[in-house]
Design a protein around this motif. Structure first.
Motif: not given
Length: 93
Positions: A12-15, A31-35, A52-56, A66-67
């Motif tokens: 966490d860059e902020d913390q 189609g997007a995954e959420y936690l 949750v995003n996949a980055v290739n 990402e929150l």
């Protein structure tokens, strides 16, 4: 809620340090995954919803978590989690 939960940890860059969350539930919406997560499992604890995003990359695929801060998206996904967890958790937004 007596079950083992997966944990996720990220910087966490902020913390300026690592944050650890229990993954209570996961789902896909449009189609997007959420936690649905919490930092502890005590009643009344704050919960957080992450997308949750996949980055290739040339090295392979990385996951970017990402929150969710957009109010409309948060409300829609929160309603889905409220239905999924209705027997175990009370969600107040």
């Amino acid at each position: 809620m007596n079950k083992d939960f997966q944990k996720i940890e990220f910087y966490d860059e902020d913390q300026g340090g690592f944050a650890e969350f229990y993954v209570i539930e996961r789902t896909k919406v449009n189609g997007a995954e959420y936690l649905f997560t919490a930092q502890d499992l005590e009643p009344g604890s704050d919960a957080f919803i992450f997308k949750v995003n996949a980055v290739n990359t040339p090295e392979g695929a990385d996951m970017l978590i990402e929150l969710v801060e957009d109010e409309t998206e948060l409300q829609a996904v929160g309603n889905v989690f409220a239905e999924l967890l209705s027997d175990d958790v009370t969600i107040e937004m």
